[in-house]
Design a protein around this motif. Sequence first.
Motif, PDB file in Angstrom:
ATOM      1  N   GLU A 235      56.190  68.160  70.633  1.00 47.69           N
ATOM      2  CA  GLU A 235      57.492  68.828  70.563  1.00 47.69           C
ATOM      3  C   GLU A 235      58.278  68.418  69.319  1.00 47.69           C
ATOM      4  OE1 GLU A 235      57.878  65.493  73.723  1.00 47.69           O
ATOM      5  OE2 GLU A 235      56.368  66.891  72.976  1.00 47.69           O
ATOM      6  N   ARG A 236      57.989  67.247  68.773  1.00 45.11           N
ATOM      7  CA  ARG A 236      58.673  66.807  67.547  1.00 45.11           C
ATOM      8  C   ARG A 236      58.298  67.679  66.343  1.00 45.11           C
ATOM      9  NH1 ARG A 236      63.214  63.846  67.944  1.00 45.11           N
ATOM     10  NH2 ARG A 236      63.042  62.467  69.744  1.00 45.11           N
ATOM     11  N   LEU A 237      57.150  68.305  66.380  1.00 44.47           N
ATOM     12  CA  LEU A 237      56.728  69.144  65.266  1.00 44.47           C
ATOM     13  C   LEU A 237      57.537  70.428  65.178  1.00 44.47           C
ATOM     14  CD1 LEU A 237      52.845  68.706  65.505  1.00 44.47           C
ATOM     15  CD2 LEU A 237      54.434  67.579  63.942  1.00 44.47           C
ATOM     16  N   ARG A 238      58.272  70.746  66.225  1.00 38.54           N
ATOM     17  CA  ARG A 238      59.134  71.941  66.174  1.00 38.54           C
ATOM     18  C   ARG A 238      60.378  71.701  65.312  1.00 38.54           C
ATOM     19  NH1 ARG A 238      59.976  75.084  71.692  1.00 38.54           N
ATOM     20  NH2 ARG A 238      60.679  76.632  70.131  1.00 38.54           N
ATOM     21  N   VAL A 239      60.478  70.525  64.742  1.00 38.27           N
ATOM     22  CA  VAL A 239      61.575  70.235  63.824  1.00 38.27           C
ATOM     23  C   VAL A 239      61.603  71.221  62.662  1.00 38.27           C
ATOM     24  CG1 VAL A 239      60.257  68.596  62.411  1.00 38.27           C
ATOM     25  CG2 VAL A 239      62.748  68.380  62.559  1.00 38.27           C
ATOM     26  N   PHE A 240      60.440  71.784  62.314  1.00 37.90           N
ATOM     27  CA  PHE A 240      60.393  72.698  61.173  1.00 37.90           C
ATOM     28  C   PHE A 240      61.086  74.031  61.456  1.00 37.90           C
ATOM     29  CE2 PHE A 240      56.881  69.768  60.387  1.00 37.90           C
ATOM     30  CZ  PHE A 240      57.167  69.391  59.084  1.00 37.90           C
ATOM     31  N   GLU A 241      61.270  74.376  62.718  1.00 35.26           N
ATOM     32  CA  GLU A 241      61.949  75.638  63.037  1.00 35.26           C
ATOM     33  C   GLU A 241      63.393  75.634  62.534  1.00 35.26           C
ATOM     34  OE1 GLU A 241      61.312  76.807  67.126  1.00 35.26           O
ATOM     35  OE2 GLU A 241      59.284  75.968  67.078  1.00 35.26           O
ATOM     36  N   PRO A 242      64.216  74.661  62.910  1.00 31.94           N
ATOM     37  CA  PRO A 242      65.572  74.648  62.352  1.00 31.94           C
ATOM     38  C   PRO A 242      65.607  74.331  60.867  1.00 31.94           C
ATOM     39  CG  PRO A 242      65.217  72.701  63.716  1.00 31.94           C
ATOM     40  CD  PRO A 242      64.059  73.621  63.957  1.00 31.94           C
ATOM     41  N   LEU A 243      64.693  73.475  60.381  1.00 34.20           N
ATOM     42  CA  LEU A 243      64.681  73.169  58.947  1.00 34.20           C
ATOM     43  C   LEU A 243      64.399  74.418  58.120  1.00 34.20           C
ATOM     44  CD1 LEU A 243      62.824  69.707  58.740  1.00 34.20           C
ATOM     45  CD2 LEU A 243      65.289  70.166  58.649  1.00 34.20           C
ATOM     46  N   GLU A 244      63.482  75.240  58.577  1.00 32.76           N
ATOM     47  CA  GLU A 244      63.186  76.485  57.862  1.00 32.76           C
ATOM     48  C   GLU A 244      64.392  77.427  57.881  1.00 32.76           C
ATOM     49  OE1 GLU A 244      60.647  77.673  56.165  1.00 32.76           O
ATOM     50  OE2 GLU A 244      58.995  76.286  56.535  1.00 32.76           O
ATOM     51  N   GLU A 245      65.078  77.503  59.019  1.00 30.07           N
ATOM     52  CA  GLU A 245      66.267  78.357  59.114  1.00 30.07           C
ATOM     53  C   GLU A 245      67.299  77.984  58.063  1.00 30.07           C
ATOM     54  OE1 GLU A 245      68.278  79.257  62.828  1.00 30.07           O
ATOM     55  OE2 GLU A 245      66.553  78.462  63.912  1.00 30.07           O
ATOM     56  N   ILE A 246      67.583  76.684  57.957  1.00 32.47           N
ATOM     57  CA  ILE A 246      68.619  76.227  57.022  1.00 32.47           C
ATOM     58  C   ILE A 246      68.139  76.369  55.587  1.00 32.47           C
ATOM     59  CG2 ILE A 246      70.156  74.333  56.403  1.00 32.47           C
ATOM     60  CD1 ILE A 246      70.504  75.554  59.229  1.00 32.47           C
ATOM     61  N   ALA A 247      66.896  76.034  55.329  1.00 34.92           N
ATOM     62  CA  ALA A 247      66.358  76.139  53.965  1.00 34.92           C
ATOM     63  C   ALA A 247      66.425  77.576  53.469  1.00 34.92           C
ATOM     64  CB  ALA A 247      64.920  75.621  53.924  1.00 34.92           C
ATOM     65  N   LEU A 272      62.245  63.682  58.120  1.00 35.38           N
ATOM     66  CA  LEU A 272      60.803  63.801  58.302  1.00 35.38           C
ATOM     67  C   LEU A 272      60.102  62.451  58.158  1.00 35.38           C
ATOM     68  CD1 LEU A 272      60.199  67.239  56.572  1.00 35.38           C
ATOM     69  CD2 LEU A 272      60.106  66.707  59.021  1.00 35.38           C
ATOM     70  N   CYS A 273      60.656  61.572  57.341  1.00 34.83           N
ATOM     71  CA  CYS A 273      60.119  60.203  57.281  1.00 34.83           C
ATOM     72  C   CYS A 273      60.333  59.495  58.617  1.00 34.83           C
ATOM     73  CB  CYS A 273      60.776  59.421  56.145  1.00 34.83           C
ATOM     74  SG  CYS A 273      60.250  59.892  54.494  1.00 34.83           S
ATOM     75  N   TRP A 274      61.518  59.707  59.221  1.00 34.39           N
ATOM     76  CA  TRP A 274      61.799  59.100  60.523  1.00 34.39           C
ATOM     77  C   TRP A 274      60.867  59.660  61.591  1.00 34.39           C
ATOM     78  CZ3 TRP A 274      63.282  61.321  65.149  1.00 34.39           C
ATOM     79  CH2 TRP A 274      63.633  60.420  66.158  1.00 34.39           C
ATOM     80  N   VAL A 275      60.665  60.976  61.600  1.00 40.46           N
ATOM     81  CA  VAL A 275      59.762  61.589  62.574  1.00 40.46           C
ATOM     82  C   VAL A 275      58.364  60.996  62.426  1.00 40.46           C
ATOM     83  CG1 VAL A 275      58.631  63.734  63.285  1.00 40.46           C
ATOM     84  CG2 VAL A 275      61.079  63.734  62.749  1.00 40.46           C
ATOM     85  N   ASN A 276      57.913  60.813  61.202  1.00 38.64           N
ATOM     86  CA  ASN A 276      56.584  60.248  60.968  1.00 38.64           C
ATOM     87  C   ASN A 276      56.456  58.853  61.581  1.00 38.64           C
ATOM     88  OD1 ASN A 276      53.926  60.179  59.281  1.00 38.64           O
ATOM     89  ND2 ASN A 276      54.986  58.286  58.745  1.00 38.64           N
ATOM     90  N   GLU A 277      57.496  58.044  61.432  1.00 35.43           N
ATOM     91  CA  GLU A 277      57.443  56.672  61.947  1.00 35.43           C
ATOM     92  C   GLU A 277      57.407  56.634  63.471  1.00 35.43           C
ATOM     93  OE1 GLU A 277      60.845  54.835  60.269  1.00 35.43           O
ATOM     94  OE2 GLU A 277      60.042  54.781  58.233  1.00 35.43           O
ATOM     95  N   GLN A 289      50.959  67.508  56.559  1.00 43.12           N
ATOM     96  CA  GLN A 289      50.574  68.787  55.973  1.00 43.12           C
ATOM     97  C   GLN A 289      51.734  69.773  55.995  1.00 43.12           C
ATOM     98  OE1 GLN A 289      47.066  70.189  58.013  1.00 43.12           O
ATOM     99  NE2 GLN A 289      45.875  68.363  57.509  1.00 43.12           N
ATOM    100  N   ARG A 290      52.435  69.844  57.115  1.00 42.60           N
ATOM    101  CA  ARG A 290      53.534  70.798  57.241  1.00 42.60           C
ATOM    102  C   ARG A 290      54.730  70.377  56.397  1.00 42.60           C
ATOM    103  NH1 ARG A 290      54.035  72.619  63.490  1.00 42.60           N
ATOM    104  NH2 ARG A 290      55.546  74.024  62.502  1.00 42.60           N
ATOM    105  N   SER A 291      54.949  69.070  56.273  1.00 37.37           N
ATOM    106  CA  SER A 291      56.038  68.578  55.431  1.00 37.37           C
ATOM    107  C   SER A 291      55.770  68.888  53.967  1.00 37.37           C
ATOM    108  CB  SER A 291      56.214  67.064  55.618  1.00 37.37           C
ATOM    109  OG  SER A 291      56.562  66.744  56.944  1.00 37.37           O
ATOM    110  N   THR A 292      54.534  68.655  53.539  1.00 38.30           N
ATOM    111  CA  THR A 292      54.167  68.959  52.150  1.00 38.30           C
ATOM    112  C   THR A 292      54.389  70.435  51.850  1.00 38.30           C
ATOM    113  OG1 THR A 292      52.498  67.192  52.164  1.00 38.30           O
ATOM    114  CG2 THR A 292      52.292  68.889  50.461  1.00 38.30           C
TER     115      THR A 292
END
Length: 326
Positions: A235-247, A272-277, A289-292
């Motif tokens: 579920e943490r990988l869904r972080v890209f949904e709001p990040l994409e919206e704002i970007a 994203l560094c925090w999510v990785n940790e 991969q998705r962050s890159t």
Amino acid sequence: MTLDLTVAIPSHNDNGHLTRLLSHLAALKFTRSIIVVDDGSLPAPDHDTLIKASGLAPAQLTLLRQPQVAGAGAARNRALLHTTTKHLLFMDADDLPTRELRALCRSLAQAGEFDFCMFQHHDSRMGQSGQWGQMAFDQSLWDKTELNHRNLSEVSTTDAACLAQTANYPWNKIYRTDFLHAHRLRCSDTLVHNDIALHWKSFLRAGRILSSARIGVTHFVTPGGNRLTNRLGAERLRVFEPLEEIALEISVENTPKSPYALAFFGFALGLLCWVNESLDPSLRSELAQRSTAFFNRYLSRSMRTQLKQQRPDDWQRAAKLFQLTV
């Protein structure tokens, strides 16, 4: 004069803390209406029991229920649909309001129309070392502005871009309800990271922002347990949904929204560094991969250079994790 305010509270299996919060709200007497959205709790809270335990007037409390767990974001969105007051404050069930919040509401009642007012808070992790206030990173961002010692102040675009980089909490802002409706501002429907879109879109779309150095809420952080915020799986990988919206929104906007671009992508680096940790190790490769791909899609060379200069620690970590180059 008092602020026409609703306090909206999502709650999941937290009836004890919810009752404590309602009791404090009843004692402080600064809100006209309280909406609790129960998010699939077992056992479910009961309206009459909450009224009796808290001392609230029966008509002051609205209790709504989501039979299945949908997350705090969905609960907040439902509360917004039922809000009839001019202003709205989200709180978590285990938060506590302070007397300073009551004083702030009195000041805001005489401040004219504003889209939202952001205030400071006390983080329970600071209390463990005998300190009072926000975590060091958030406080450092307030310190960079001229707002840190003012009970109420207008916020410039430059200072707003700085404050936007603080932790994306929903409970440190008092909103004008019509502002949220007019711009269709909502929380994401994700179980976690559901406050990012609301936070950033509020800054991007607001006309008049106010801030207060008053500490209005005590926020309690409890590591471990079954709280949604402690989930570390897919579920943490869904972080890209709001990040994409704002970007996307930032990418198509020109001035005066552009000052937020560097702030947002700097925030995204750190997040994203925090999510990785904290993420399940088996999912870190997919996150990388998705962050890159995310940063390669949106970061120009000049933006990368600025981020490397202004947020060197975050850039160094992200560059290593996500293979970023200038």
